[in-house]
Design an enzyme around this catalytic site. Structure first.
Site, short mmCIF file in Angstrom:
data_model
loop_
_atom_site.label_atom_id
_atom_site.label_comp_id
_atom_site.label_asym_id
_atom_site.label_seq_id
_atom_site.Cartn_x
_atom_site.Cartn_y
_atom_site.Cartn_z
CB ALA A 52 -4.50 11.96 6.03
CB VAL A 103 -0.75 -8.16 -1.90
CG1 VAL A 103 -0.64 -9.29 -0.87
CG2 VAL A 103 0.61 -7.53 -2.14
N GLY A 145 0.82 -1.20 0.00
CA GLY A 145 0.00 0.00 0.00
C GLY A 145 0.85 1.25 0.00
CD GLU A 171 -14.35 17.71 2.68
OE1 GLU A 171 -13.59 18.13 3.59
OE2 GLU A 171 -14.12 16.68 2.02
CG ASP A 208 -8.38 4.31 6.51
OD1 ASP A 208 -8.08 4.96 7.54
OD2 ASP A 208 -8.77 4.84 5.46
N GLY A 218 -0.34 4.38 0.24
CA GLY A 218 -1.08 5.51 0.80
C GLY A 218 -0.28 6.20 1.89
CG PHE A 219 -1.86 9.65 3.85
CD1 PHE A 219 -1.08 10.74 3.49
CD2 PHE A 219 -3.20 9.67 3.49
CE1 PHE A 219 -1.61 11.81 2.79
CE2 PHE A 219 -3.74 10.73 2.80
CZ PHE A 219 -2.94 11.80 2.44
#
Length: 426
Positions: free
Chosen positions: A320, A80, A12, A175, A304, A14-15
């Site tokens: 995040a 994966v 991953g 948003e 997450d 991501g962050f």
């Protein structure tokens, strides 16, 4: 004696995954970073791509470019499909087929996806927003709705195309609803002959008693008031009962709406289920306090995908900043083990507050005892997001696009590509 550096596999980009890889830059390890895509995505601004305010490259950057100066990391684009914890291997699927990759330490940071609470048949009619592909598909649907309304000859059909529903009153839903109302009332003004875009009805539907439930009640009330001032109809205490291609059912009443967006729930990546350990209701892995998997101290879960509790019993939120902190902490644990050093055996989350933008010059911010709303909160939100974007180019482009949008109400990425049966592409 084996002098080879320990092999750390991070799944991953991501962050959590990216911050773990960066924090291991000077460690005596060999890193393989695996991701299905080739880019790191700044998810907090994903809704801006969906609403045509930004283009995909503005909020994403190739992983290889981000890590090009880090000599101990290799990036591979692969999926994966399975983790064999006993053999310490992961099974990969990529263009060349399947293969297995061994590891000494494994970091799983594959994030989360949409959760329809057992109603997966709603997905084609109410897409969610987690990836760039999702954002581009949603942007196409939103812009096409006005085009279909312009071409409609039946008043009921026209009204259905001008009816938008956002399901879920969290930050993403708020948003999206606020921005969509601005597009209808300002961006598209005087661009159509047969319809008045300002007549579009934007509804935010929340099953709970209030929007932005993670915020204090006073900020939640202010957020609702700001949404309503933008023209958004806010419905709380209204769980959705059904969704199809024609609209949605709520409180026993069917509401025609040709564009429905799902922002109501998330489910963890299914990869955690192959570890053979306990999961929570959202499919997240119940990790130990040091983010390792019970029975497998060489496997860490971050972001997450991890179910982590704070000392007071509250869960660490799926945001995040938490993912970044987890990534850095896991890297510290790995470095400490390799060096035989001690490190805190419990991940400690530092809560820097909550931010949500509602629309032009409207936002809410919670920073401990400090609570802001309106213009000041909007400026704080803008500066914070610019600061955390990766790369000088991204910050400059986003700032220019936002400046133009602020003064002109125009949106730079309002191009519809692709037909009705497939996503568009930047």
């Amino acid at each position: 004696m084996d002098d080879r550096p320990a092999h750390v596999v991070i799944v991953g980009g991501g962050f959590a995954g990216l911050w773990a890889a960066r924090a291991l830059a000077r460690a005596p390890v060999r890193i393989t970073l695996l991701d299905r895509g080739n880019h790191h995505l700044f998810q907090p601004l994903l809704y801006q791509v969906a609403t045509a305010g930004l283009s995909a490259p503005d909020i994403a950057a190739p992983l290889r470019r981000i890590l090009r100066r880090q000599r101990n990391v290799e990036v591979q684009m692969a999926t994966v499909s399975r983790v064999d914890a006993q053999a310490r291997e992961v099974e990969l699927e990529h263009a060349g087929g399947r293969r297995r990759l061994g590891y000494d330490y494994l970091v799983l940071a594959t994030g989360a996806t949409h959760a329809y609470f057992g109603n997966e048949h709603w997905a084609p009619h109410a897409p969610g927003l987690k990836t760039l592909d999702d954002a581009l598909e949603l942007r196409r649907r939103l812009l096409l709705a006005f085009e279909r309304a312009e071409a409609a000859t039946d008043p009921a059909e026209r009204d259905a195309w001008l009816s938008f529903a956002i399901i879920g009153g969290g930050p993403t839903g708020v948003e999206l609803a606020g921005t969509l109302a601005e597009i209808a009332r300002h961006t598209l003004e005087r661009e159509f002959h047969n319809i008045d875009p300002a007549r579009a009805r934007v509804r935010l539907v929340e099953a709970g008693p209030r929007v932005l439930s993670a915020f204090p009640e006073d900020l939640s009330r202010k957020a609702r008031r700001q949404l309503e001032q933008l023209g958004v109809e806010v419905l709380t205490g209204a769980p959705v009962e059904d969704i199809d291609a024609r609209g949605y059912r709520c409180d026993g009443r069917f509401v025609p709406a040709r564009t429905v967006v799902w922002a109501a729930g998330v489910s963890a990546s299914p990869l955690g289920s192959c570890l053979g350990v306990a999961l929570d209701r959202a499919g997240r892995v119940k990790v130990r306090p040091d983010l390792s998997v019970p029975g497998h101290p060489e496997i860490f879960v971050a972001g997450d995908l991890a179910a982590v509790e704070r000392p007071d019993g509250r869960p660490v939120p799926g945001v995040a900043p938490a993912a970044k902190q987890m990534g850095r902490y896991v890297a510290r644990r790995i470095r400490a083990r390799l060096g035989g050093r001690a490190v805190p055996d419990r991940f400690a989350y530092r809560d820097y507050g909550n931010l949500a933008t509602i629309g032009r010059m409207a936002a809410v911010v919670e920073l401990g005892a400090w609570r802001l709303s309106g213009v000041l909160a909007w400026w704080f939100w803008l500066l914070a997001h610019l600061f955390f974007l990766i790369g000088f180019r991204n910050r400059l482009v986003v700032l220019l696009n936002w400046s133009v949008a602020y003064w002109t109400h125009q949106r730079a990425a309002r191009i519809i590509l692709g037909g009705d049966d497939r996503s568009d592409r930047d």
